[in-house]
Write a protein that holds these residues in place. Sequence first.
Motif, PDB file in Angstrom:
ATOM      1  N   ALA A   1       0.767  -1.323  -0.005  1.00 45.47           N
ATOM      2  CA  ALA A   1      -0.142   0.041   0.081  1.00 45.47           C
ATOM      3  C   ALA A   1       0.745   1.242   0.100  1.00 45.47           C
ATOM      4  O   ALA A   1       0.663   2.206  -0.756  1.00 45.47           O
ATOM      5  N   GLU A   2       2.089   1.138   0.651  1.00 39.26           N
ATOM      6  CA  GLU A   2       2.972   2.236   0.751  1.00 39.26           C
ATOM      7  C   GLU A   2       3.480   2.427  -0.640  1.00 39.26           C
ATOM      8  O   GLU A   2       3.598   3.505  -0.936  1.00 39.26           O
ATOM      9  N   ILE A   3       3.970   1.580  -1.207  1.00 36.49           N
ATOM     10  CA  ILE A   3       4.512   1.515  -2.716  1.00 36.49           C
ATOM     11  C   ILE A   3       3.642   1.951  -3.635  1.00 36.49           C
ATOM     12  O   ILE A   3       3.775   2.984  -4.240  1.00 36.49           O
ATOM     13  N   ALA A   4       2.403   1.548  -3.469  1.00 33.23           N
ATOM     14  CA  ALA A   4       1.333   1.946  -4.473  1.00 33.23           C
ATOM     15  C   ALA A   4       1.002   3.526  -4.153  1.00 33.23           C
ATOM     16  O   ALA A   4       0.300   4.177  -5.015  1.00 33.23           O
ATOM     17  N   GLU A   5       1.185   4.189  -3.143  1.00 32.86           N
ATOM     18  CA  GLU A   5       0.812   5.468  -2.940  1.00 32.86           C
ATOM     19  C   GLU A   5       1.518   6.605  -3.731  1.00 32.86           C
ATOM     20  O   GLU A   5       1.366   7.860  -4.032  1.00 32.86           O
ATOM     21  N   ASN A   6       2.602   5.858  -4.466  1.00 31.23           N
ATOM     22  CA  ASN A   6       3.362   6.761  -5.376  1.00 31.23           C
ATOM     23  C   ASN A   6       2.920   6.854  -6.811  1.00 31.23           C
ATOM     24  O   ASN A   6       3.668   7.307  -7.585  1.00 31.23           O
ATOM     25  N   PHE A   7       1.685   6.247  -6.934  1.00 27.52           N
ATOM     26  CA  PHE A   7       0.965   6.628  -8.364  1.00 27.52           C
ATOM     27  C   PHE A   7      -0.201   7.283  -8.350  1.00 27.52           C
ATOM     28  O   PHE A   7      -0.674   7.707  -7.363  1.00 27.52           O
ATOM     29  N   TYR A   8      -0.575   7.522  -9.409  1.00 27.44           N
ATOM     30  CA  TYR A   8      -1.941   8.281  -9.587  1.00 27.44           C
ATOM     31  C   TYR A   8      -3.073   7.415  -9.623  1.00 27.44           C
ATOM     32  O   TYR A   8      -3.321   6.450 -10.848  1.00 27.44           O
ATOM     33  N   TRP A   9      -4.072   7.420  -8.571  1.00 25.93           N
ATOM     34  CA  TRP A   9      -5.166   6.607  -8.446  1.00 25.93           C
ATOM     35  C   TRP A   9      -6.395   7.525  -9.066  1.00 25.93           C
ATOM     36  O   TRP A   9      -6.406   8.640  -8.171  1.00 25.93           O
ATOM     37  N   ARG A  10      -7.367   7.259  -9.710  1.00 23.42           N
ATOM     38  CA  ARG A  10      -8.506   7.857  -9.724  1.00 23.42           C
ATOM     39  C   ARG A  10      -9.389   7.666  -8.565  1.00 23.42           C
ATOM     40  O   ARG A  10     -10.190   8.452  -7.844  1.00 23.42           O
ATOM     41  N   LYS A  11      -9.291   6.327  -7.993  1.00 19.31           N
ATOM     42  CA  LYS A  11      -9.880   6.080  -6.766  1.00 19.31           C
ATOM     43  C   LYS A  11      -9.188   5.019  -6.173  1.00 19.31           C
ATOM     44  O   LYS A  11      -8.561   3.848  -6.622  1.00 19.31           O
ATOM     45  N   LYS A  12      -8.743   4.938  -4.788  1.00 19.86           N
ATOM     46  CA  LYS A  12      -7.981   4.117  -4.229  1.00 19.86           C
ATOM     47  C   LYS A  12      -8.552   2.748  -4.041  1.00 19.86           C
ATOM     48  O   LYS A  12      -9.750   2.431  -3.990  1.00 19.86           O
ATOM     49  N   TRP A  13      -7.476   1.883  -3.893  1.00 23.08           N
ATOM     50  CA  TRP A  13      -8.009   0.414  -3.948  1.00 23.08           C
ATOM     51  C   TRP A  13      -8.814   0.221  -2.306  1.00 23.08           C
ATOM     52  O   TRP A  13      -8.698   0.718  -1.446  1.00 23.08           O
TER      53      TRP A  13
END
Length: 645
Positions: A29-41
């Motif tokens: 989850a921490e790693i994925a914070e470094n991307f642009y999400w229209r909506k989080k998982w």
Amino acid sequence: MSYPHQITSLEQYHNDYRRSVEEPAIFWAEIAENFYWRKKWESVLEWNFIEPRIEWFKGGKLNITENCIDRHLEKLGDKPAIIWEPNNPEERTRVVTYSRLHKRVCQFAQVLVNNGVKKGDRVCIYMGMVPELAYAVLGCARIGAIHSVIFGGFSAQSIADRLYDAQAEYIVTCDGAFRGNKDIPLKSIIDDALIGNRTIKKVIVYTRTRTPVSMLKGRDVWWEDEMEYAETQVEKDNIITMPATEMDAEDPLFILYTSGSTGKPKGVVHSIAGYMVWTNYTFINTFQYKPGDVFFCTADIGWITGHSYVLYGPLSAGGTSVMFEGIPTWPDAGRFWDIVDKYKVNILYTAPTAIRSLMSFGLEPLKGKDLSTLKVLGTVGEPINEEAWHWYDEHIGKKKCPIVDTWWQTETGGVLISNMAGVTPAKPSWASLPFPGVLPLLVDENGIEVTEPDEHGYLQGNLCIKAPWPGIIRTTYGDHERCRANYFSAYPNLYFTGDGALKDKEGNYRITGRVDDVLNISGHRIGTAEVENAINMHAGVIESAVVGYPHDIKGQGIYAYVIYNHMHVDEELTRKDIFQTVSRVIGGIARPDKIQFVPGLPKTRSGKIMRRILRKIAEGETENLGDISTLLDPGVVAEITKGKL
Ligand code: PRX
């Protein structure tokens, strides 16, 4: 400057590795914070290896092109995303900035929409290494179409099989492709592949070589005309705006066909979010990429290495990727070094086969080439022999560049086992340590974990992985059972790689090669069954058996034993005919290096071919062939040994 999710010390590597195992959900989850999400998982990971079902970042919404392009525009708009080096060094270079890439990808996405392409449709891409190939791939991703790139070396028959398997409705191709002094007529090959095809609705043709092509009314359209029209539609305030389609994290991103131990290639499917996170994370960490570095991966986008490390990895990191249209030995064997010099390349990623081939030209092609900008070197595709490793280290890296030996597969999406440049230790010809999130396990044939070291102190076994990492294969297109049977059934609850490996006391892995009937020819995977099927299609061939043998440049060569029904004819001519047949059925890359005509094959009473014996003979062994008493006709072995090429 480094990226927030970059590992910068050995201590951090160990720490991150431990966290990725102990608390994977929090870690990723921490790693994925470094991307642009229209909506989080909603959940980071749900999985089982029984079906298998693997879902990363479920519930998340995103578009990978917003991560690879849009989010960089503000700061990096004028920075080169892709530097394109043409086949002919006299021709003009093209530098595609992030703004330009955005414009072209949006424009081509509009072209796809205009031609009827919708989210989820399969678009086959059969092009040379031109920037338009990148626009086509990313244009598909922008609107949620599934791209399936086919390497330009595959034949019409191979393309036809893949089009059928993917039920593809659209093709993007070129009139032709330049490779060295050759001009490959891609569109004409597509035309052959389309004879009898009922699914393809549109073929979009980019002009590269000006080779004459036939254009079928209603089906074939020119890239240039379509792009020109799209420009008038999507331009607002001088900015092309083709909105990116909002995709689910687990929607498929692409299909890429790869050989296995059965006769038919498998359509490996990768999904969007996990693949994006994995290619980005492995890119910045393996190579220790820093913003502004010029990265040159020599792979063709027709293979997974090109997907992950020419396009998605570097672009998602806002990096600069060199894309090379040609081959390493044309106009001369100094071509890679010219490119490094010309673009001040900092990181070079290539294959051991290319290194061995360039080594064979001696040091002359290196004369006068400034390689001082290089910081990191990488290899991929096959085990690198020590001689090639040392040559690369001494003559290219001048002993100051860490070499990363990256082990991974089409199915793994990105690197799984590799040292991280300058951060974790390198060990020549060892891929070394697993990435955070990767849990390797060595097992024996019965799936029991190997715990007893051999006489050198190494554990040796079949390489499996215990849990999913974000970039793992999700399915094989149209046939989930095939995915299960191929990768998840050999050993329960494990992903089986098909490779054998050694592990030393420090936890380093050395990949020893395939343990199944798959060959690794110049870093490319070819199933022996596929080559045999092709050979057997030649009139007059009764049966064949294909094995690999050590080859100085290619790593492995293809050795074919063929039973032919009328050997009174000219042997040499028959050999050439068989070569031709294989080239037609699969493509030049599967052409056998040696064909030996034999009176019979060593078979057991149950009819199974004893490949072990054939492999030994191909390797030059005549004496110690092991127990041949279980053969139906042991006499055939002596006959085969006598005729060895
Ligand atoms: O046998 C391993 C070998 O290449 C296989 C994967 O082939 P492919 O899916 O075509 O992907 C190639 C590029 C990632 C593996 O099963 N292989 C790949 N990299 C290495 C390697 N063998 C040894 N060392 C490597 N670094």
